[in-house]
Design a protein around this motif. Structure first.
Motif, PDB file in Angstrom:
ATOM      1  N   VAL A  60       0.819  -1.213   0.000  1.00 57.90           N
ATOM      2  CA  VAL A  60       0.000   0.000   0.000  1.00 57.90           C
ATOM      3  C   VAL A  60       0.856   1.268   0.000  1.00 57.90           C
ATOM      4  O   VAL A  60       0.614   2.185  -0.782  1.00 57.90           O
ATOM      5  CB  VAL A  60      -0.959   0.020   1.213  1.00 57.90           C
ATOM      6  CG1 VAL A  60      -1.740   1.331   1.259  1.00 57.90           C
ATOM      7  CG2 VAL A  60      -1.929  -1.162   1.154  1.00 57.90           C
TER       8      VAL A  60
ATOM      9  N   MET B 146     -13.368   5.803  -1.285  1.00 62.54           N
ATOM     10  CA  MET B 146     -12.306   6.777  -1.053  1.00 62.54           C
ATOM     11  C   MET B 146     -12.840   8.091  -0.492  1.00 62.54           C
ATOM     12  O   MET B 146     -12.228   8.684   0.408  1.00 62.54           O
ATOM     13  CB  MET B 146     -11.545   7.033  -2.364  1.00 62.54           C
ATOM     14  CG  MET B 146     -10.206   7.743  -2.155  1.00 62.54           C
ATOM     15  SD  MET B 146      -9.072   6.774  -1.140  1.00 62.54           S
ATOM     16  CE  MET B 146      -8.204   8.082  -0.279  1.00 62.54           C
TER      17      MET B 146
ATOM     18  N   LEU C 186      -3.954   3.296  -3.446  1.00 64.01           N
ATOM     19  CA  LEU C 186      -5.252   2.909  -2.886  1.00 64.01           C
ATOM     20  C   LEU C 186      -6.284   2.534  -3.963  1.00 64.01           C
ATOM     21  O   LEU C 186      -7.405   3.060  -3.974  1.00 64.01           O
ATOM     22  CB  LEU C 186      -5.788   4.056  -2.016  1.00 64.01           C
ATOM     23  CG  LEU C 186      -4.879   4.515  -0.872  1.00 64.01           C
ATOM     24  CD1 LEU C 186      -5.467   5.741  -0.182  1.00 64.01           C
ATOM     25  CD2 LEU C 186      -4.658   3.393   0.141  1.00 64.01           C
TER      26      LEU C 186
ATOM     27  N   GLU D 219      -7.740  -0.552   2.953  1.00 66.21           N
ATOM     28  CA  GLU D 219      -7.376  -0.759   1.552  1.00 66.21           C
ATOM     29  C   GLU D 219      -7.217  -2.244   1.243  1.00 66.21           C
ATOM     30  O   GLU D 219      -7.752  -2.735   0.231  1.00 66.21           O
ATOM     31  CB  GLU D 219      -6.065  -0.015   1.239  1.00 66.21           C
ATOM     32  CG  GLU D 219      -5.421  -0.374  -0.104  1.00 66.21           C
ATOM     33  CD  GLU D 219      -6.275  -0.058  -1.317  1.00 66.21           C
ATOM     34  OE1 GLU D 219      -6.055  -0.674  -2.388  1.00 66.21           O
ATOM     35  OE2 GLU D 219      -7.184   0.797  -1.208  1.00 66.21           O
TER      36      GLU D 219
END
Length: 362
Positions: free
Chosen positions: A23, A190, A181, A249
């Motif tokens: 990530v 998001m 992401l 995520e």
């Protein structure tokens, strides 16, 4: 002028041999500092700015962390050279537009850069690949201590470090991570994450900071508050929030994969095919395709060793790098041709996608 820097290893472009972060692309900590008795850069005369640049550059050059580092006078760099440094996150777009008397000191492996006479007299930043908040803070804290031993830095017992913009008063520290992401974006979560972290005094920006787009599903996430909290308190709060975002995520990726397996694999497969065969690619499309390739590494469809290749191409496919590698000023259409050539060449060396690996993850 920056050719030696371009040809040397960049810590942000080269992942370590250990398993990279699925990530977090990189961690950065930035400090703002100003010299006592001298107007802030925007208010300073040319002579005062030049004096600050000379004094600061001499002090920085003496620090151990800057051994074999290089100093660039911004006025002596071409627009293209400045753009390349921005794309490598070594200088800001604001420094590019600075008056005379501005410069940047960059260490050998490009993990530290110090901008002189941007908004403040000094903007110090340290960065490292992966999620390394505490490690980067220790490095920049040691550097700052060495710098302050030779420079009289403006500090108030009531307001902390004094800065040109009041929003930086206090610690004058911004700590951030560059996060990939795609799971949260594809699953349309998001916006919810952004609203939640904003309420905690944390801001979310695009790849190149304020005002930029989050192409390639890459976001910069950092603290907004610098006054009223110690560095330790900021680090502790940020670390907790960052880890929560990472968990969300990862969960979003695997939930989407579980519910939309064929669609996800199709997107990744098509992206791989385009990168291997396309002859025209603009930077926005290239970034989004490379985002899916990073996801392919995370899903073990590509070997972990190829993560550094994808992360390197995130930077090298930016317009400035493409134009610089061409060795001449080229039009946007020609850049799109060059970008596709570079990506085809790189992806021809990669192994085929292993879709069976994804079955093992299900």
């Amino acid at each position: 002028m920056i050719e030696s820097l371009i040809n040397s290893d960049n810590a942000e472009l080269t992942q370590s041999t250990k398993k990279g972060s699925p990530v977090v692309l990189s961690t950065r900590v930035r400090l703002a500092r100003n010299i006592v008795g001298t107007p802030f850069p925007e208010r300073a005369t040319s002579a005062q700015r030049s004096d600050v640049m000379t004094r600061c550059a001499e002090q920085i050059a003496d620090l151990t962390q800057m051994k074999h580092g290089v100093f660039y006078d911004i006025a002596e760099l071409s627009d293209l050279e400045k753009q390349v440094l921005v794309e490598r996150h070594l200088i800001s777009r604001e420094l590019c537009e600075s008056k005379s008397g501005s410069g940047v000191f960059i260490n050998k492996d490009q993990t530290c850069s110090v901008m002189i006479n941007e908004e403040d007299h000094l903007r110090i930043q340290f960065l490292k690949t992966g999620f390394s908040l505490r490690s980067v803070w220790k490095q920049i804290d040691r550097f700052d201590s060495g710098l302050e031993a030779g420079l009289d830095v403006a500090f108030s017992p009531e307001y902390g470090y004094l800065t040109a913009c009041p929003t930086n008063l206090g610690t004058a520290m911004r700590a951030s991570v560059m996060m990939h992401l795609p799971g949260l974006v594809i699953s349309e979560h998001m916006e919810k994450v952004i609203r939640a972290v904003n309420q905690l005094g944390i801001t979310v920006r695009g790849l190149f900071g304020e005002g930029s787009d989050a192409t390639g599903h890459v976001f910069q996430i950092s603290n907004q508050q610098t006054l009223g909290e110690s560095e330790e308190e900021i680090m502790s709060r940020l670390g907790s929030v960052f880890k929560t975002i990472i968990d969300h995520e990862i969960n979003a990726r695997f939930k989407y994969l579980e519910e939309n397996r064929a669609r996800m694999l199709d997107q990744i497969g098509r992206a791989f095919g385009v990168l291997q065969n396309a002859h025209v690619l603009n930077s926005h499309e290239a970034m989004n395709l490379l985002s899916l390739m990073r996801l392919a590494v995370d899903f073990e469809m590509l070997p972990e060793a190829n993560r550094s290749d994808v992360d390197r191409l995130f930077i090298e496919c930016q317009p400035g790098h493409i134009q610089y590698s061409a060795g001449e000023g080229i039009a946007p259409d020609a850049r799109d041709l060059c970008r596709a050539d570079i990506l085809r060449e790189n992806f021809a060396r990669l192994p085929s996608l292993d879709f069976d690996k994804v079955k093992d993850l299900g």
